[in-house]
Design a protein around this motif. Structure first.
Motif, PDB file in Angstrom:
ATOM      1  N   ASN A 177       0.809  -1.229   0.000  1.00 18.28           N
ATOM      2  CA  ASN A 177       0.000   0.000   0.000  1.00 18.28           C
ATOM      3  C   ASN A 177       0.835   1.269   0.000  1.00 18.28           C
ATOM      4  O   ASN A 177       0.517   2.228  -0.706  1.00 18.28           O
ATOM      5  N   SER A 201       2.147   0.332  -4.422  1.00 14.93           N
ATOM      6  CA  SER A 201       0.926   0.812  -5.054  1.00 14.93           C
ATOM      7  C   SER A 201       1.023   2.229  -5.635  1.00 14.93           C
ATOM      8  O   SER A 201       0.605   2.441  -6.776  1.00 14.93           O
ATOM      9  N   PRO A 202       1.576   3.222  -4.921  1.00 14.88           N
ATOM     10  CA  PRO A 202       1.646   4.563  -5.519  1.00 14.88           C
ATOM     11  C   PRO A 202       2.473   4.595  -6.805  1.00 14.88           C
ATOM     12  O   PRO A 202       2.110   5.264  -7.767  1.00 14.88           O
ATOM     13  N   ARG A 250       3.134   1.942  -8.778  1.00 18.37           N
ATOM     14  CA  ARG A 250       2.431   1.130  -9.774  1.00 18.37           C
ATOM     15  C   ARG A 250       1.307   1.945 -10.418  1.00 18.37           C
ATOM     16  O   ARG A 250       1.146   1.948 -11.637  1.00 18.37           O
ATOM     17  N   THR A 251       0.553   2.640  -9.586  1.00 15.38           N
ATOM     18  CA  THR A 251      -0.556   3.459 -10.089  1.00 15.38           C
ATOM     19  C   THR A 251      -0.047   4.547 -11.032  1.00 15.38           C
ATOM     20  O   THR A 251      -0.634   4.796 -12.090  1.00 15.38           O
ATOM     21  N   ILE A 290       1.121   2.929 -14.364  1.00 13.39           N
ATOM     22  CA  ILE A 290      -0.041   2.507 -15.144  1.00 13.39           C
ATOM     23  C   ILE A 290      -0.718   3.731 -15.773  1.00 13.39           C
ATOM     24  O   ILE A 290      -1.133   3.690 -16.934  1.00 13.39           O
ATOM     25  N   ALA A 291      -0.779   4.834 -15.031  1.00 13.64           N
ATOM     26  CA  ALA A 291      -1.366   6.071 -15.574  1.00 13.64           C
ATOM     27  C   ALA A 291      -0.555   6.577 -16.762  1.00 13.64           C
ATOM     28  O   ALA A 291      -1.123   7.025 -17.771  1.00 13.64           O
ATOM     29  N   GLU A 295      -1.907  -2.383 -16.999  1.00 12.27           N
ATOM     30  CA  GLU A 295      -1.595  -3.096 -15.752  1.00 12.27           C
ATOM     31  C   GLU A 295      -0.709  -4.308 -16.009  1.00 12.27           C
ATOM     32  O   GLU A 295       0.261  -4.548 -15.289  1.00 12.27           O
ATOM     33  N   ASN A 347       2.848  -3.163 -16.969  1.00  7.93           N
ATOM     34  CA  ASN A 347       3.563  -2.749 -15.757  1.00  7.93           C
ATOM     35  C   ASN A 347       4.047  -3.961 -14.965  1.00  7.93           C
ATOM     36  O   ASN A 347       5.208  -4.048 -14.584  1.00  7.93           O
TER      37      ASN A 347
END
Length: 196
Positions: free
Chosen positions: A122, A126-127, A129-130, A133-134, A152, A155
């Protein structure tokens, strides 16, 4: 009026604690690190540590997020593939420095403490990865990547391979590996409009 340390003392204590964690982890593993050692080196009481970080793993993760995250930030003007290459290079460089051993240690701790793994994902994975993906989605929307590209999966194929080499040491984790990995994975996803 609220009692406690003045903000400047709190900031100094915080910095001393982060410095202590970083320094101690140059000599020992996450598993062997103790809160007592950190408190002694930072010249703070153990209750101070536990007030801010309930476990050793959360303390190590806090240091990782503060000290390593800054090295991974990227310019916002890059095309999706350039951004991906930048992120891969930075992560590999960080993993080849002192942070690689720390990340591997946290993941190892997470095998017996699922909450550590959850927190690591988290707060750390996650930050990033997000954001990646963006970037890939932006490249897809802008015609840089083919319409059927799944950001996704792209990545995870790339960064999963990096973590695989970090944890299993199946081969050298080098910049060249990163470049070749990105090239292999993204080759079939470039559109005719891609600048690469």
């Amino acid at each position: 009026m609220r009692k406690g340390r003045p903000p400047s003392q709190t900031a100094e204590s915080h910095a001393a604690i982060m410095d202590a964690v970083y320094a101690l982890l140059q000599k020992k593993s996450v598993r062997d690190l103790t809160m007592e050692e950190v408190a002694k080196r930072a010249k703070v009481g153990k209750p101070t540590l536990y007030k801010w970080w309930p476990t050793k793993a959360t303390l190590v993760l806090a240091m990782l997020c503060e000290r390593m995250a800054l090295k991974l930030e990227k310019p916002t003007v890059l095309a999706a593939e350039e951004s991906l290459r930048f992120r891969v290079r930075r992560l590999i460089d960080a993993f080849n420095g002192p942070f690689g051993k720390i990340v591997a240690g946290l993941i190892a701790e997470g095998q017996s403490e699922p909450a550590v793994l959850h927190e690591f994902f988290n707060r750390w994975v996650s930050p990033r990865r997000t954001a990646t993906i963006a970037d890939l989605q932006r490249g897809k929307n802008g015609g840089e990547l083919r319409p059927e590209t799944e950001p996704e999966l792209l990545n995870d194929a790339i960064f999963g391979a990096i973590y695989y080499r970090l944890l299993l040491r199946s081969g050298p984790l080098t910049r060249r590996f990163g470049e070749e990995l990105v090239e292999q994975v993204i080759r079939g996803h470039r559109s005719g409009n891609s600048p690469s």
